[in-house]
Design an enzyme around this catalytic site. Sequence first.
Site, mmCIF file in Angstrom:
data_model
loop_
_atom_site.group_PDB
_atom_site.id
_atom_site.type_symbol
_atom_site.label_atom_id
_atom_site.label_comp_id
_atom_site.label_asym_id
_atom_site.label_seq_id
_atom_site.Cartn_x
_atom_site.Cartn_y
_atom_site.Cartn_z
ATOM 1 N N ASP A 228 0.826 -1.206 0.000
ATOM 2 C CA ASP A 228 0.000 0.000 0.000
ATOM 3 C C ASP A 228 0.858 1.253 0.000
ATOM 4 O OD1 ASP A 228 -2.405 -1.244 -0.028
ATOM 5 O OD2 ASP A 228 -2.736 -1.151 2.134
ATOM 6 N N LYS B 219 -3.608 3.330 -3.082
ATOM 7 C CA LYS B 219 -4.628 4.241 -3.603
ATOM 8 C C LYS B 219 -4.124 5.663 -3.393
ATOM 9 C CE LYS B 219 -8.379 1.065 -2.481
ATOM 10 N NZ LYS B 219 -7.793 0.122 -1.518
ATOM 11 N N MET C 164 -7.609 9.521 9.192
ATOM 12 C CA MET C 164 -8.236 9.998 7.947
ATOM 13 C C MET C 164 -9.198 11.165 8.230
ATOM 14 S SD MET C 164 -8.903 6.308 6.161
ATOM 15 C CE MET C 164 -9.398 5.489 7.648
HETATM 16 C C1 SAM Z 1 -6.368 3.680 5.643
HETATM 17 S S1 SAM Z 1 -5.843 4.193 7.229
HETATM 18 C C2 SAM Z 1 -4.787 2.865 7.613
HETATM 19 C C3 SAM Z 1 -4.416 2.787 9.070
HETATM 20 C C4 SAM Z 1 -3.422 1.676 9.358
HETATM 21 N N1 SAM Z 1 -3.996 0.396 9.072
HETATM 22 C C5 SAM Z 1 -2.900 1.711 10.785
HETATM 23 O O1 SAM Z 1 -3.202 0.807 11.580
HETATM 24 O O2 SAM Z 1 -2.149 2.633 11.101
HETATM 25 C C6 SAM Z 1 -4.749 5.490 6.787
HETATM 26 C C7 SAM Z 1 -4.680 6.572 7.845
HETATM 27 O O3 SAM Z 1 -3.887 6.156 8.939
HETATM 28 C C8 SAM Z 1 -3.197 7.260 9.476
HETATM 29 N N2 SAM Z 1 -1.754 6.997 9.351
HETATM 30 C C9 SAM Z 1 -1.170 5.884 8.903
HETATM 31 N N3 SAM Z 1 0.174 5.973 9.011
HETATM 32 C C10 SAM Z 1 0.437 7.180 9.544
HETATM 33 C C11 SAM Z 1 1.630 7.864 9.935
HETATM 34 N N4 SAM Z 1 2.832 7.317 9.792
HETATM 35 N N5 SAM Z 1 1.511 9.093 10.462
HETATM 36 C C12 SAM Z 1 0.314 9.671 10.650
HETATM 37 N N6 SAM Z 1 -0.853 9.075 10.303
HETATM 38 C C13 SAM Z 1 -0.785 7.844 9.777
HETATM 39 C C14 SAM Z 1 -3.642 8.494 8.718
HETATM 40 O O4 SAM Z 1 -4.753 9.034 9.402
HETATM 41 C C15 SAM Z 1 -4.047 7.888 7.391
HETATM 42 O O5 SAM Z 1 -4.946 8.716 6.701
#
Ligand code: SAM
Length: 246
Positions: free
Chosen positions: A33, A55, A166
């Site tokens: 991803d 995406k 998100m």
């Molecule tokens: C589709 S979700 C996936 C979350 C992921 N499965 C998790 O457990 O962290 C994507 C969202 O996770 C958050 N996110 C993921 N990695 C991040 C990071 N390194 N720093 C800040 N936000 C993060 C943001 O809000 C982003 O829009």
Amino acid sequence: MTVHLVGAGPGSVDLLTVRALRLIERADVLVFDRLVEQEVLDLAPQHCERIDVGKRPGFSQSQALINSLLVSLGESGKTVVRLKGGDPFVFGRGGEEYEALHEAGIHCEIVPGISSSLAGPLSAGVPVTHRGLSHGVSVVTGHARDGAYVDFRKLANADMTLVILMGVSRRATIMTELLEGGLEPSTPLCAIENATREDQRVLRATLGDLADLDVHSPAVLVVGDVASLRFTDESFLEQIVDVTHT
Ligand SMILES: C[S@@+](CC[C@H](N)C(=O)[O-])C[C@H]1O[C@@H](n2cnc3c(N)ncnc32)[C@H](O)[C@@H]1O
């Protein structure tokens, strides 16, 4: 026939689990991803095929296509590692991929990952719970499927911590609804962009600042008294913008 559905952690390569590392190091195919770091992908052997299904604006692979790609790769008998940012089952659509593989008779091994919902706040020194300040934590999405958004008025609770993933693009609405639900504009808020990565940026503010906050995706938003804490000495890792004092 096995597909390994693996959490890649929040970003920094050393926040992978040992189990994830072992699988990546022997992968024939990596399906990954957008939020998976290049440094993590580089751990795979040279012969490993790397397939980007992330995406992003202007390019979006539908979930149905990703599911059928995983099924056909699973049938190939190769070591297939499906890498997802954070934990695969925290807003990661891991369940849909598991179901597609299960229905096709392909065994699926699930490897949990460190989710940005917990590691993101902590990388800024914000614990999601703290004795005397917060009785618990709700992890919610600011952006739901089919326009069915979370009603943040129902989540306004001064005794609890709210972690929002998100949520950047809907931050004005989130702020309005939390205030309508009864939270004070002075409620501490912390936004962590690119948590655990080299370009991590931390914004410290209050709920009343959220609509106008200069914050960019990917970011984790933390709302609640714990957001004023800062249990870290590692300030060199992050750029801190303290909106409350400007
Ligand atoms: C589709 S979700 C996936 C979350 C992921 N499965 C998790 O457990 O962290 C994507 C969202 O996770 C958050 N996110 C993921 N990695 C991040 C990071 N390194 N720093 C800040 N936000 C993060 C943001 O809000 C982003 O829009």
